[in-house]
Motif scaffolding. Sequence first.
Motif, PDB file in Angstrom:
ATOM      1  N   ALA A 134       0.809  -1.061   0.080  1.00  0.00           N
ATOM      2  CA  ALA A 134      -0.085  -0.081   0.029  1.00  0.00           C
ATOM      3  C   ALA A 134       0.737   1.341   0.081  1.00  0.00           C
ATOM      4  O   ALA A 134       0.623   2.265  -0.741  1.00  0.00           O
ATOM      5  CB  ALA A 134      -0.941  -0.035   1.127  1.00  0.00           C
ATOM      6  N   SER A 135       1.938   1.250   0.722  1.00  0.00           N
ATOM      7  CA  SER A 135       2.815   2.442   0.800  1.00  0.00           C
ATOM      8  C   SER A 135       3.601   2.748  -0.530  1.00  0.00           C
ATOM      9  O   SER A 135       3.698   3.614  -1.076  1.00  0.00           O
ATOM     10  CB  SER A 135       4.050   2.188   1.970  1.00  0.00           C
ATOM     11  N   ASN A 136       4.016   1.602  -1.019  1.00  0.00           N
ATOM     12  CA  ASN A 136       4.560   1.647  -2.551  1.00  0.00           C
ATOM     13  C   ASN A 136       3.320   2.174  -3.551  1.00  0.00           C
ATOM     14  O   ASN A 136       3.965   3.227  -4.436  1.00  0.00           O
ATOM     15  CB  ASN A 136       5.248   0.103  -2.735  1.00  0.00           C
ATOM     16  N   ALA A 137       2.323   1.662  -3.254  1.00  0.00           N
ATOM     17  CA  ALA A 137       1.387   2.530  -4.363  1.00  0.00           C
ATOM     18  C   ALA A 137       1.121   3.921  -4.188  1.00  0.00           C
ATOM     19  O   ALA A 137       0.762   4.682  -4.994  1.00  0.00           O
ATOM     20  CB  ALA A 137      -0.170   1.654  -3.999  1.00  0.00           C
ATOM     21  N   LEU A 138       1.347   4.194  -2.967  1.00  0.00           N
ATOM     22  CA  LEU A 138       1.071   5.896  -2.441  1.00  0.00           C
ATOM     23  C   LEU A 138       2.217   6.505  -3.151  1.00  0.00           C
ATOM     24  O   LEU A 138       2.198   7.667  -3.687  1.00  0.00           O
ATOM     25  CB  LEU A 138       0.926   6.024  -1.059  1.00  0.00           C
ATOM     26  N   VAL A 139       3.518   5.814  -3.031  1.00  0.00           N
ATOM     27  CA  VAL A 139       4.620   6.407  -3.644  1.00  0.00           C
ATOM     28  C   VAL A 139       4.672   6.388  -4.954  1.00  0.00           C
ATOM     29  O   VAL A 139       5.101   7.658  -5.609  1.00  0.00           O
ATOM     30  CB  VAL A 139       5.844   5.821  -3.086  1.00  0.00           C
ATOM     31  N   ALA A 141       1.883   6.671  -6.916  1.00  0.00           N
ATOM     32  CA  ALA A 141       0.735   7.656  -7.229  1.00  0.00           C
ATOM     33  C   ALA A 141       1.289   9.033  -7.071  1.00  0.00           C
ATOM     34  O   ALA A 141       1.291   9.744  -8.122  1.00  0.00           O
ATOM     35  CB  ALA A 141      -0.421   7.562  -6.570  1.00  0.00           C
ATOM     36  N   ALA A 142       2.280   9.291  -6.040  1.00  0.00           N
ATOM     37  CA  ALA A 142       2.798  10.632  -5.943  1.00  0.00           C
ATOM     38  C   ALA A 142       3.813  10.905  -7.120  1.00  0.00           C
ATOM     39  O   ALA A 142       4.000  12.076  -7.579  1.00  0.00           O
ATOM     40  CB  ALA A 142       3.492  10.449  -4.332  1.00  0.00           C
ATOM     41  N   GLN A 145       2.118  11.974 -10.350  1.00  0.00           N
ATOM     42  CA  GLN A 145       1.769  13.281 -10.057  1.00  0.00           C
ATOM     43  C   GLN A 145       2.824  14.217 -10.207  1.00  0.00           C
ATOM     44  O   GLN A 145       2.566  15.241 -10.894  1.00  0.00           O
ATOM     45  CB  GLN A 145       1.068  13.488  -8.634  1.00  0.00           C
TER      46      GLN A 145
END
Length: 281
Positions: A134-139, A141-142, A145
Amino acid sequence: MAESGKSVILLVEAEALRALARKVTLERHGYAVINANSGNKAVEIARNTAGIDLIVIDIDLGRGLSGAQTARCILEDREIALVFLSSRYELDTAAQTEGISCYGYIVSTSADAVMLAIIRMAFRLAEQRHEIVASNALVAAASAQLRLINQRLPWWPGIAECVVETDLSAMAILDRTLNFMYVSDRFVHDYGVADSWAIGRHYSEVFAQTPPAGPDVLQRALSGEAQRSDADCLGQSDGSLESTRWECRPWYDAGGAVGGIVLYTEVVTQRETAALPSMRR
């Protein structure tokens, strides 16, 4: 996870009595258990049953799919935590399960306490892995962006400047103390002030005569309220009056606080004068 809130274990073991004893032990310690006595049955259950949290699977399942083959088939369809059962752990066991993501091994003859400890550890490892994913997915996505922002940066200032400078409305940006930070070319034209003179000066100094928006409007804008007027009169230095419309709204800094005011104004005297003959007709 089952509706009861219990973690669900799919227990894949061909030997019926051992499977029953293990099921009883696991249920006594708060787990919900689904039994499968063959590899084919386990694959079918895994494909058609939602909410399975962990699979405990015997490497030796007799005829049909082996435990390792069963695990590979299941993992092709879904990501799930696995723990292998074996009557003994030897090099042959490691060779069979090579390349399979596994969260532990239980020797079949181990005491219940050992089995339960390994299963608890498997659940913790699975949870940590999910958090990392989940953390890697957020990274990711960031990062995506940020790449998009970097792609826009070269052309965005030019586009923004073009939009502002060609807008029919005069535009001015003020800080929280009501000092001018920016004025558009239209503002310079309509109000006869040089931008180099207006920047840094207070609103009341630039609009020494009748201002487009009064002090109460400005204070309400600094409190976060946008306001507008479609028909107002603005006094000129020669004593004449211009018909104007204006809009006053707050702008926000990076922290989300009101940083000042954006003021849009448009002199519409000529437009209203041109409309009078047609109104009389």
